[in-house]
Scaffold this active site. Structure first.
Site, short mmCIF file in Angstrom:
data_model
loop_
_atom_site.label_atom_id
_atom_site.label_comp_id
_atom_site.label_asym_id
_atom_site.label_seq_id
_atom_site.Cartn_x
_atom_site.Cartn_y
_atom_site.Cartn_z
N HIS A 34 0.87 -1.17 0.00
CA HIS A 34 0.00 0.00 0.00
C HIS A 34 0.91 1.22 0.00
O HIS A 34 1.93 1.25 0.70
CB HIS A 34 -0.89 -0.08 1.24
CG HIS A 34 -1.34 1.22 1.82
ND1 HIS A 34 -2.15 2.08 1.12
CD2 HIS A 34 -1.11 1.79 3.02
CE1 HIS A 34 -2.38 3.14 1.90
NE2 HIS A 34 -1.77 2.99 3.05
N TYR A 57 -5.81 9.26 2.12
CA TYR A 57 -5.83 9.79 3.48
C TYR A 57 -4.55 10.60 3.72
O TYR A 57 -3.56 10.45 2.99
CB TYR A 57 -5.99 8.68 4.52
CG TYR A 57 -4.85 7.70 4.63
CD1 TYR A 57 -3.72 7.99 5.40
CD2 TYR A 57 -4.91 6.46 3.99
CE1 TYR A 57 -2.68 7.08 5.51
CE2 TYR A 57 -3.87 5.55 4.10
CZ TYR A 57 -2.75 5.86 4.85
OH TYR A 57 -1.71 4.97 4.97
N ASP A 103 -27.92 -19.68 18.62
CA ASP A 103 -29.20 -20.35 18.86
C ASP A 103 -29.32 -21.49 17.86
O ASP A 103 -28.89 -21.39 16.72
CB ASP A 103 -30.39 -19.38 18.78
CG ASP A 103 -30.54 -18.71 17.44
OD1 ASP A 103 -29.56 -18.68 16.65
OD2 ASP A 103 -31.64 -18.20 17.15
#
Ligand SMILES: Cc1cc2nc3c(=O)[nH]c(=O)nc-3n(C[C@H](O)[C@H](O)[C@H](O)COP(=O)(O)OP(=O)(O)OC[C@H]3O[C@@H](n4cnc5c(N)ncnc54)[C@H](O)[C@@H]3O)c2cc1C
Length: 801
Positions: free
Chosen positions: A223, A257, A534
């Site tokens: 990256h 970013y 469940d």
């Protein structure tokens, strides 16, 4: 004496784990790393350390929030480990601006405070931004920058102060074991004995996994991260010690970013092609850094200058292609090896979540439970097919590509598909099934052969995605006539052998000691009384049970506790199931069989073996949708014949095939909970409204001792939205008197009741029918009212007839 723990990897995860373990009194900890301390050369050694907490997952947000809280209180020789400069996500498209409102809702749901800002407010926080370029932003003041290398050392020092050892220049070459337990690690510097070994080896994890025959399903990807030269407009803004004062930034519309490094800007980029790293090609000095490929970064620079015009006065001065781990679903990998006791994994963890993950794992090791719902991050959550290297690579690449995309919660990945198809697949395609994917299964959500309902309120674009008004038709036909649902993807386990009954009795909450042919809804609890799953358990012989489960974690938990005499077999792939439901279901089934399926002969919650035409089946009289009918099981080879037989017999009664979209609506009208969404390990049965499935008088079972001590402060509560045209999707915050008080779990339009049904965790005091609350959807407060449940057929008259 405390167990001896060896942690492989002195990155931000390994070091945080040593800190958390020693804090809990496990002081016999040795952390080994192949590289030099405390910049051994893994991802943590150069991570820019942006910590944005908000995540669609409650768990991930909480793991991040703990990292923020912990690192904020840490310093190294007086230097900061965390700078709470805030986090700002900006929108340059209407779609993103809209989505930031959803994000604000998610943050609120999970207890993180944030504010939506207009462009001028964004620029006031970060003056490099162009007000013309942005439409708005989402600001979280508690986000910030982690100084990963310092955090590694600061946590290591604390651990060392309590007795831990950190050894650099130690490469683990093997893991020693005896009688199915780890006994230590072999390193190039000698053997280190251990009772517990934790693999925190970052993207080298799969290699360490190979040493013990464990698949660690992650992909190392490079990256890009680059730094500019000095930015004139930033001269004098930050001193070099504090490095940054303005919020960390995200410009997700362009996969970017940013953070400040003094008067320079650091730029991270996810817009380039996925670049899987070959571990064989890595250098030794800083192995996680590959050469910067400037051509891949070119679009990032153009977009960055566009967003922050002041950058035009400088240029990119340095950059790297840094490697870190991606997984098939974006979550970390945490858990213990099943065939080698004491070998644990904490992999694919960002700096953002590092301290949170370390705390959870330390708690898990020391107390036996992680103290937070980790099912999304559990090492054992995958089906076998999802462990295939090709699958992991394809999905991890896709996750890299989508990391900043606006991803709808129902949006499936397109590849590799189809993987798992039920025997009915061809028929479903003929009926125009629209498939979404789950656990590798192709699952029809609706069938375009069915006509759309025309009387529904209009939907907004977001809730209209992966939805069709056809679902309303399918739900209504189920209530009025009869429909066939493909229940094949529901995980089925056969539990058999001497002691099977006693084992399941101990493992679950309800009483299963009933006659052969009984079917029971029951819960698996953790030792702390939290709901692990469940199950629907059918007793098909004195010691043969068919268990309808939720996923691989159930099988894993069962295997951990099963005595040697009991066999657990996953029969999902070799069998199939049609849910035949609706008031005319008996009209369809009865003429096809010589077995009596009258109400008296096969009561509700009973199983019956029979032949349907030529097909041997087990029919269970259950109904997740709240209508008369059966789950009809047979082997996969006869599935198509079963489908055709029921279909032909159903045509005179107006039968249709119906999908999961209708199913979800119908189950919410009936108040049937879905594990993993409505309740998790963090909830006890009573709070979740499931006390009817707990028999305290049946003898001991896992979690029983903890149940009486559990306080019921919050309750899973049924809401309906007041406006019949309003829709929510799940995970939205709920407000009372203007303050956030809880969050929605599942929601769907209830086509029978003519409004949206939402289940939400609320304080018990508000969980009273008639209470007025608001549900926030994309920034809009929608009035809602707590309702008595179930909303549909509370007397069960439609099922019991
Ligand atoms: C360019 C870049 C930017 C990033 N930005 C951010 C960001 O802004 N925010 C964020 O949260 N995350 C970010 N990340 C991700 C983050 O850096 C990683 O996810 C995180 O650092 C992983 O920490 P770790 O401790 O698991 O692994 P590492 O830090 O890789 O540590 C693993 C250690 O294990 C050691 N090891 C491996 N095999 C062996 C062996 N056989 N024997 C001994 N030792 C071994 C390695 O030497 C290494 O030091 C970024 C990553 C990169 C590359």
């Amino acid at each position: 004496m405390n167990p001896r723990v060896v942690v492989i990897g002195a990155g931000v995860v390994g070091s945080a784990l040593a800190d958390e373990l020693t804090e809990r009194g496990w002081t016999e900890v040795t952390v080994v790393d192949q590289g030099p301390l405390f910049t051994p050369g893994g991802s943590s050694s150069h991570a820019p350390g942006l910590v944005f907490q908000t995540n669609p997952s409650k768990t991930m947000t909480e793991l991040a929030a703990y990292t923020v809280a912990k690192l904020s209180g840490l310093t190294l020789d007086g230097q900061w480990c965390f700078r709470q400069v805030g986090g700002l996500e900006v929108a340059t498209t209407e779609a993103r601006l809209h989505d930031l409102r959803r994000k604000h809702g998610l943050a609120t749901s999970w207890g993180v405070e944030g504010t939506l800002l207009d462009p001028a407010e964004c620029v006031a926080l970060h003056p490099l931004l162009s007000a013309e370029k942005i439409l708005g932003g989402f600001h979280v003041p508690t986000d910030g920058l982690a100084k990963a290398v310092r955090a590694v050392e600061a946590q290591a020092r604390r651990a060392i102060g309590r007795g831990a050892r950190f050894l650099g220049g130690h490469t683990v070459t093997g893991v020693a074991q005896r009688d199915g337990r780890v006994t230590g690690v072999d390193t190039d510097q000698g053997f280190i004995p251990a009772d517990v070994v934790v693999c925190a080896a970052g993207f080298w994890g799969p290699r360490v996994g190979e040493m013990v025959g464990l698949t660690i399903p992650l992909l190392p990807l490079a990256h890009q991260y680059a730094k500019t030269g000095p930015v004139p407009a930033m001269a004098g803004v930050n001193d070099l010690v504090l490095e940054a004062s303005r919020p960390i930034l995200r410009h997700q519309d362009q996969d970017l970013y940013y953070r400040e490094h003094g008067d320079r800007i650091g730029i991270g980029y996810y817009g380039h092609r996925p670049m899987p790293a070959d571990l064989g090609d890595l250098g030794t000095a800083m192995p996680s850094v590959l050469d910067f490929t400037a051509e891949d970064f070119a679009p990032a620079w153009t977009e960055s200058v566009d967003l922050m015009p002041g950058l035009a006065a400088t240029s990119v001065e340095e950059g790297m292609n840094g490697i870190f781990s991606f997984t098939a679903d974006g979550f970390p990998l945490i858990g213990e090896h099943r065939d080698l006791a004491g070998f644990w994994v904490a992999e694919a963890v960002w700096v953002t979540h590092s301290a949170g993950v370390a705390r959870a794992l330390a708690q898990w090791l020391v107390d036996g439970q992680p103290g937070i719902d980790l099912h999304e991050a559990d090492l054992h959550r995958f089906e076998q097919v999802q462990l295939a290297p090709d699958y992991v690579e394809e999905r991890a690449r896709q996750n890299f590509i989508e990391v900043y995309d606006i991803v709808h919660p129902l949006q499936p990945m397109e590849r590799p598909r189809p993987l798992r198809t039920s025997p009915f697949h061809a028929r479903q395609q003929d009926l125009g099934a629209v498939f979404l994917e789950g656990a590798g299964w192709e699952r029809p959500h609706w069938y375009t052969a069915n006509p759309p309902a025309t009387d529904l309120p209009a939907r907004d674009d977001w809730s209209a995605r992966y939805w069709s008004p056809i679902a309303a038709t399918e739900a209504r036909v189920t209530r009025e006539r009869v429909a066939m649902y493909d229940m094949t993807p529901l995980k089925r386990l056969e539990v058999s052998g001497p002691g099977a009954l006693g084992f399941l009795q101990y493992l679950t909450t309800n009483n299963l000691d009933k006659s052969v042919g009984s079917v029971t809804y029951t819960l698996m609890l953790g030792f702390d009384g939290g709901i692990r799953s469940d199950l629907t358990v059918a007793r098909l012989g004195p010691e043969i049970f068919q268990v309808g489960a939720n996923g691989p974690l159930d099988e894993d938990w069962m295997r951990q506790h099963a005595p040697d005499t009991v066999q657990i077999r996953d029969i999902t792939g070799g069998t199939c199931c049609i849910g035949l439901w609706g008031p005319l279901a008996r009209h369809v089934l009865q003429p096809l069989t010589r077995t009596d399926f009258s109400h008296e002969a096969v009561k509700y919650f009973r199983a019956q073996r029979a032949f349907v035409g030529e097909v041997p089946v087990t029919a269970m009289r259950l109904s997740y949708v709240g209508e008369l009918g059966w789950e009809i099981y047979t082997s996969a080879d006869l599935g198509l014949r079963l489908w055709d037989t029921l279909w032909e017999a159903g045509l005179p009664h107006g039968i249709i095939a119906a999908g999961r979209s209708a199913f979800n609506s119908l189950r919410l009208e009936k108040g049937y909970r879905s594990w993993g969404t409505d309740m998790t390990t963090e909830h006890d049965p009573a709070s979740a409204g499931l006390e009817f499935a707990v028999r305290m008088d049946k003898g001991d079972f896992i979690g029983r001792a903890a149940l009486s001590t559990v306080a019921r402060q919050r309750r899973l509560t049924c809401l309906t939205l007041d406006d019949p045209a309003a829709v929510v999707m799940g995970k939205e915050p709920v407000y009372a008197d203007g303050a956030p008080v809880g969050y929605v779990t599942s929601a769907s339009y209830g086509y029978t009741i003519g409004r949206t049904v939402a289940y939400a965790w609320l304080p018990a005091a508000l969980s009273v029918p008639g209470t007025a609350v608001d549900v926030e959807y994309f920034g809009e407060r929608l009035p809602a009212t707590v309702a008595a449940e179930p909303l549909f057929d509370p007397k069960m008259e439609r099922i019991r007839r």
